[in-house]
Design an enzyme around this catalytic site. Structure first.
Site, PDB file in Angstrom:
ATOM      1  N   LYS A  15      39.673  52.617  96.659  1.00 26.44           N
ATOM      2  CA  LYS A  15      39.078  52.681  97.990  1.00 26.44           C
ATOM      3  C   LYS A  15      38.926  51.306  98.629  1.00 26.44           C
ATOM      4  O   LYS A  15      39.058  51.178  99.842  1.00 26.44           O
ATOM      5  CB  LYS A  15      37.764  53.456  98.003  1.00 26.44           C
ATOM      6  N   ARG A  90      26.035  54.795  98.869  1.00 26.24           N
ATOM      7  CA  ARG A  90      26.260  55.138  97.466  1.00 26.24           C
ATOM      8  C   ARG A  90      25.259  56.189  97.004  1.00 26.24           C
ATOM      9  O   ARG A  90      25.393  56.722  95.906  1.00 26.24           O
ATOM     10  CB  ARG A  90      26.022  53.877  96.665  1.00 26.24           C
ATOM     11  N   ARG A 154      37.217  41.868  86.051  1.00 30.15           N
ATOM     12  CA  ARG A 154      35.838  41.948  86.533  1.00 30.15           C
ATOM     13  C   ARG A 154      34.960  42.306  85.346  1.00 30.15           C
ATOM     14  O   ARG A 154      35.308  43.174  84.565  1.00 30.15           O
ATOM     15  CB  ARG A 154      35.749  43.069  87.584  1.00 30.15           C
TER      16      ARG A 154
HETATM   17  P1  AMP Z   1      31.893  47.991  93.919  1.00 32.57           P
HETATM   18  O1  AMP Z   1      32.664  46.735  94.124  1.00 32.57           O
HETATM   19  O2  AMP Z   1      31.754  48.813  95.182  1.00 32.57           O
HETATM   20  O3  AMP Z   1      32.389  48.809  92.756  1.00 32.57           O
HETATM   21  O4  AMP Z   1      30.383  47.539  93.552  1.00 32.57           O
HETATM   22  C1  AMP Z   1      30.106  46.792  92.387  1.00 32.57           C
HETATM   23  C2  AMP Z   1      28.645  46.943  92.004  1.00 32.57           C
HETATM   24  O5  AMP Z   1      27.804  46.461  93.075  1.00 32.57           O
HETATM   25  C3  AMP Z   1      28.172  48.373  91.769  1.00 32.57           C
HETATM   26  O6  AMP Z   1      28.462  48.817  90.451  1.00 32.57           O
HETATM   27  C4  AMP Z   1      26.682  48.251  92.033  1.00 32.57           C
HETATM   28  O7  AMP Z   1      26.018  47.635  90.942  1.00 32.57           O
HETATM   29  C5  AMP Z   1      26.642  47.275  93.211  1.00 32.57           C
HETATM   30  N1  AMP Z   1      26.718  47.966  94.524  1.00 32.57           N
HETATM   31  C6  AMP Z   1      27.721  47.882  95.451  1.00 32.57           C
HETATM   32  N2  AMP Z   1      27.454  48.633  96.529  1.00 32.57           N
HETATM   33  C7  AMP Z   1      26.244  49.206  96.301  1.00 32.57           C
HETATM   34  C8  AMP Z   1      25.407  50.107  97.033  1.00 32.57           C
HETATM   35  N3  AMP Z   1      25.772  50.584  98.239  1.00 32.57           N
HETATM   36  N4  AMP Z   1      24.237  50.497  96.473  1.00 32.57           N
HETATM   37  C9  AMP Z   1      23.837  50.032  95.272  1.00 32.57           C
HETATM   38  N5  AMP Z   1      24.578  49.185  94.520  1.00 32.57           N
HETATM   39  C10 AMP Z   1      25.764  48.772  95.018  1.00 32.57           C
END
Ligand code: AMP
Length: 214
Positions: A15, A90, A154
């Site tokens: 995404k 989320r 990552r």
């Molecule tokens: P992502 O890059 O979207 O997979 O986000 C990496 C990490 O950031 C997630 O596993 C959460 O720990 C945190 N994170 C990102 N977006 C959110 C959100 N909208 N609400 C809460 N935690 C978030």
């Protein structure tokens, strides 16, 4: 009419890549809460220090903090003509807060990118990002296409953390799909195809979602 798009999907559904591509094609800002948090961690701000442990173990940062970050970001001028949200909302609480932030000038298109779980685990264990600028590398690349930096995994793509992120997704984020499903602006697309095919399906789904609203 501004295009307001939320891209939903499990970690590893592609995404982020798709949101980036759609935003670039339409000249819209892509707002990725994961990117905002990773930048904060890298620069050692208070937000970064608070978010770091949660992110490294695959758990979510608190709703209040995330809602404020997005509220401030959407108030910036460049988001007036529309935006693409990646990684937010989320939780249902975040989705409800987002609804309150938006006026009626344009619909909110919500696209769910669906990918089977075994494909996700395969993709995430192969994913590499640039250790210098954070750009997500295309598969098979040996250096960052943007800055030439060395590629790293990552920390939250390690297998045990991936499993935790998928569990969190099922518990907290899957209910979001149910929250949005009955809206005329909601569409699912099959994310288990080539990136070009997914991009084409997303473009068609956004057009259909916007038409569905009219
Ligand atoms: P992502 O890059 O979207 O997979 O986000 C990496 C990490 O950031 C997630 O596993 C959460 O720990 C945190 N994170 C990102 N977006 C959110 C959100 N909208 N609400 C809460 N935690 C978030």
């Amino acid at each position: 009419m501004p295009v307001r798009l939320v891209v939903l999907g499990p970690p590893g559904a592609g995404k982020g890549t798709q949101a980036e591509r759609f935003a670039r094609d339409r000249g819209l800002p892509k707002i990725s809460t994961g990117d905002i948090l990773r930048e904060a961690v890298q620069s050692g701000t208070e937000l970064g220090r608070a978010a770091r442990a949660l992110m490294e173990t695959g758990r979510l940062v608190g709703d209040d903090v995330m809602i404020e970050i997005v509220r401030e970001r959407l108030e910036r001028n460049d988001a007036r003509r529309g935006f693409v949200l990646d990684g937010f909302p989320r939780t249902v609480a975040q989705a409800k807060a987002l609804d309150k932030m938006l006026d009626d000038e344009a619909p909110l298109a919500v696209i769910d990118v669906e990918v089977p779980e075994d494909a996700i685990v395969r993709r995430l264990s192969a994913r590499r990002i640039c250790g210098s600028c954070g750009w997500t590398a295309v598969s098979g690349a040996s250096a960052c296409a943007k800055c030439g930096g060395a590629l790293v995994q990552r920390r939250d793509d390690a297998e045990d953390v991936v499993r935790e992120r998928l569990r969190v997704y099922q518990d907290d984020t899957q209910p979001l799909v149910d929250f949005y499903r009955d809206r005329s602006t909601f569409r699912s697309v099959d994310g288990d195809q080539s990136p070009d095919a997914v991009a084409a399906d997303i473009a068609a789904a956004v057009a259909a979602a916007v038409r569905g609203h009219e």
